[in-house]
Design a protein around this motif. Structure first.
Motif, PDB file in Angstrom:
ATOM      1  N   UNK A 143      18.841   2.030  -8.282  1.00 49.87           N
ATOM      2  CA  UNK A 143      20.036   2.806  -8.355  1.00 49.87           C
ATOM      3  C   UNK A 143      19.975   3.869  -7.211  1.00 49.87           C
ATOM      4  N   UNK A 144      19.109   4.436  -6.902  1.00 57.28           N
ATOM      5  CA  UNK A 144      18.955   5.709  -6.024  1.00 57.28           C
ATOM      6  C   UNK A 144      18.335   5.391  -4.555  1.00 57.28           C
ATOM      7  N   UNK A 145      17.717   4.640  -4.406  1.00 55.89           N
ATOM      8  CA  UNK A 145      16.850   4.453  -3.450  1.00 55.89           C
ATOM      9  C   UNK A 145      17.194   3.299  -2.382  1.00 55.89           C
ATOM     10  N   UNK A 146      17.504   3.503  -1.140  1.00 59.13           N
ATOM     11  CA  UNK A 146      17.572   2.486  -0.080  1.00 59.13           C
ATOM     12  C   UNK A 146      16.848   2.565   0.949  1.00 59.13           C
ATOM     13  N   UNK A 147      15.952   3.471   1.104  1.00 60.79           N
ATOM     14  CA  UNK A 147      14.882   3.643   2.206  1.00 60.79           C
ATOM     15  C   UNK A 147      13.746   2.826   1.853  1.00 60.79           C
ATOM     16  N   UNK A 148      13.284   1.856   2.744  1.00 65.47           N
ATOM     17  CA  UNK A 148      11.838   1.266   2.319  1.00 65.47           C
ATOM     18  C   UNK A 148      10.753   2.297   2.252  1.00 65.47           C
ATOM     19  N   UNK A 168       0.932  -1.121   0.044  1.00 61.51           N
ATOM     20  CA  UNK A 168       0.052   0.039   0.022  1.00 61.51           C
ATOM     21  C   UNK A 168       0.810   1.244   0.015  1.00 61.51           C
ATOM     22  N   UNK A 169       1.935   1.321   0.926  1.00 63.21           N
ATOM     23  CA  UNK A 169       2.775   2.365   0.789  1.00 63.21           C
ATOM     24  C   UNK A 169       3.674   2.370  -0.631  1.00 63.21           C
ATOM     25  N   UNK A 170       4.062   1.405  -1.369  1.00 58.77           N
ATOM     26  CA  UNK A 170       4.659   1.531  -2.583  1.00 58.77           C
ATOM     27  C   UNK A 170       3.631   1.969  -3.687  1.00 58.77           C
ATOM     28  N   UNK A 171       2.227   1.431  -3.462  1.00 58.72           N
ATOM     29  CA  UNK A 171       1.338   2.042  -4.319  1.00 58.72           C
ATOM     30  C   UNK A 171       0.974   3.599  -4.294  1.00 58.72           C
ATOM     31  N   UNK A 172       0.958   4.106  -3.001  1.00 60.58           N
ATOM     32  CA  UNK A 172       0.984   5.485  -2.857  1.00 60.58           C
ATOM     33  C   UNK A 172       2.180   6.168  -3.314  1.00 60.58           C
ATOM     34  N   UNK A 173       3.433   5.787  -3.196  1.00 56.91           N
ATOM     35  CA  UNK A 173       4.689   6.195  -3.897  1.00 56.91           C
ATOM     36  C   UNK A 173       4.742   6.345  -5.479  1.00 56.91           C
ATOM     37  N   UNK A 174       4.099   5.106  -5.986  1.00 58.10           N
ATOM     38  CA  UNK A 174       4.023   5.058  -7.255  1.00 58.10           C
ATOM     39  C   UNK A 174       3.275   6.027  -7.973  1.00 58.10           C
ATOM     40  N   UNK A 192       6.054   1.735 -14.796  1.00 55.99           N
ATOM     41  CA  UNK A 192       6.925   0.639 -14.933  1.00 55.99           C
ATOM     42  C   UNK A 192       8.203   0.656 -14.230  1.00 55.99           C
ATOM     43  N   UNK A 193       8.619   1.790 -13.926  1.00 51.71           N
ATOM     44  CA  UNK A 193      10.115   2.049 -13.458  1.00 51.71           C
ATOM     45  C   UNK A 193      10.428   1.443 -12.277  1.00 51.71           C
ATOM     46  N   UNK A 194      11.353   0.655 -12.246  1.00 52.97           N
ATOM     47  CA  UNK A 194      11.860   0.087 -11.205  1.00 52.97           C
ATOM     48  C   UNK A 194      13.557   0.417 -11.111  1.00 52.97           C
ATOM     49  N   UNK A 195      14.163   0.456 -12.150  1.00 47.34           N
ATOM     50  CA  UNK A 195      15.709   0.744 -12.440  1.00 47.34           C
ATOM     51  C   UNK A 195      16.075   1.946 -11.792  1.00 47.34           C
ATOM     52  N   UNK A 207       6.678  -1.271  -8.375  1.00 49.08           N
ATOM     53  CA  UNK A 207       7.372  -2.302  -9.381  1.00 49.08           C
ATOM     54  C   UNK A 207       8.691  -3.063  -8.879  1.00 49.08           C
ATOM     55  N   UNK A 208       9.468  -2.016  -8.097  1.00 49.65           N
ATOM     56  CA  UNK A 208      10.641  -2.516  -7.432  1.00 49.65           C
ATOM     57  C   UNK A 208      10.396  -3.362  -6.280  1.00 49.65           C
ATOM     58  N   UNK A 209       9.359  -3.175  -5.552  1.00 46.14           N
ATOM     59  CA  UNK A 209       8.754  -3.942  -4.352  1.00 46.14           C
ATOM     60  C   UNK A 209       8.396  -5.270  -4.654  1.00 46.14           C
ATOM     61  N   UNK A 210       7.670  -5.343  -5.847  1.00 47.75           N
ATOM     62  CA  UNK A 210       7.072  -6.570  -6.153  1.00 47.75           C
ATOM     63  C   UNK A 210       8.357  -7.330  -6.868  1.00 47.75           C
TER      64      UNK A 210
END
Length: 307
Positions: free
Chosen positions: A229-234, A83-89, A222-225, A240-243
């Motif tokens: 490269x740039x994100x370390x914080x959860x 749900x957090x990732x949905x909000x971010x995306x 669709x961007x996960x790359x 896409x990156x979380x899935x």
């Protein structure tokens, strides 16, 4: 004699543009089959995502499974991170699309103005990135060391908000669809450049803008790359990156359970999770696409034929 030639030419063109009833039926059936073949795989993916994992191991993939299950979706939504990732995306997609459409539309409008003094320089400047890329290392240095955007949501937005290809589409759209006389008359009435852009250019450019907005939406969603490269914080991980991480971790656990001393790993719905990931990542785009479709074709084909 000339009138007869014109009539004959007109009849031949009309005859060329008509499709016989038999051909129309054949093409309708053919395109219907192609459309059906395109939809069936995604329907199967949705069904598999709701199928019990043990049923898949016993009977394989089926359109009507022996047992239904929500285990895959329960595991994905278990800790609330999705749900957090949905909000971010959603935030990255909406904000990035708005910023990208504004920047590229203003830049393309500048390139479409023949009287602009720096038009040639900016055209060459915008084409260079299409031919030569700075590479991953150059992008990383700019985003992290120069701009200081590591672990920032702007590192997911700024690298994708400009595209030379989209700028060229919009420039051609402005040149072919916005009459020069309309802009000149606005100048004569005392309108400023911003007034012309917001009150004349934008209302006439909805097909082109919708096309670019669709490109940007697909790119951001669709961007996960960039997150890799740039994100370390959860806290700001995109969907896409979380899935992708969840699928990789579950598959790793399933494949190495014996070495790790774990048991009962056959209950892990690895196959159904893969399909659930596909459904979650593509369903929102499939829902949003029909709203862009009527503008999308017009935006791409404008300027393709010039009389």
């Amino acid at each position: 004699m000339e009138e007869k030639k014109q009539v004959t030419l007109g009849e031949s063109l009309n005859r060329f543009g008509r499709v016989s009833k038999g051909s129309n039926v054949f093409l309708t059936i053919l395109l219907g089959i192609v459309a059906l073949l395109s939809v069936i795989p995604f329907i199967l993916v949705i069904i598999i995502s709701f199928t019990d994992s043990e049923t898949i191991q016993k009977t394989g993939y089926q359109f009507i499974p022996d047992k239904w299950s929500l285990d895959a979706y329960k595991m994905i939504f278990e800790d609330g991170a999705v749900f957090k990732s949905f909000g971010t995306t959603i935030f990255v997609t909406v904000v990035g699309t708005i910023i990208g459409v504004f920047l590229m539309s203003t830049f393309a409008y500048t390139l479409s103005r023949k009287k602009y003094a720096y038009r040639g320089f900016l055209s060459k400047y915008s084409i260079i990135p299409m031919l030569f890329s700075g590479g991953i290392i150059g992008n990383y240095i700019v985003i992290v060391n120069i701009l200081g955007l590591r672990n920032s949501v702007w590192s997911l937005i700024l690298p994708l908000c400009m595209s030379t290809f989209s700028i060229m589409i919009l420039r051609t759209f402005y040149q072919m669809s916005v009459p020069e006389a309309l802009i000149e008359s606005a100048y004569m009435d005392g309108a400023s450049e911003w007034t012309i852009y917001f009150k004349i250019i934008l209302p006439l450019s909805l097909p082109g803008l919708a096309t670019i907005a669709l490109f940007l939406t697909l790119g951001y969603w669709n961007d996960w790359f960039s997150a890799l490269l740039y994100i370390d914080s959860n806290k700001i991980v995109p969907l896409q990156y979380l899935l992708m991480k969840m699928e990789t971790n579950i598959e790793f656990i399933a494949n190495n359970a014996g070495k790790m001393g774990m048991t009962a790993n056959n209950s892990l719905p690895t196959e159904t999770i893969k399909m659930a990931v596909v459904v979650l990542s593509t369903a929102p785009i499939l829902i949003a696409y029909p709203f862009f479709q009527k503008y999308f074709i017009g935006g791409l084909t404008i300027g393709a034929v010039k009389e």
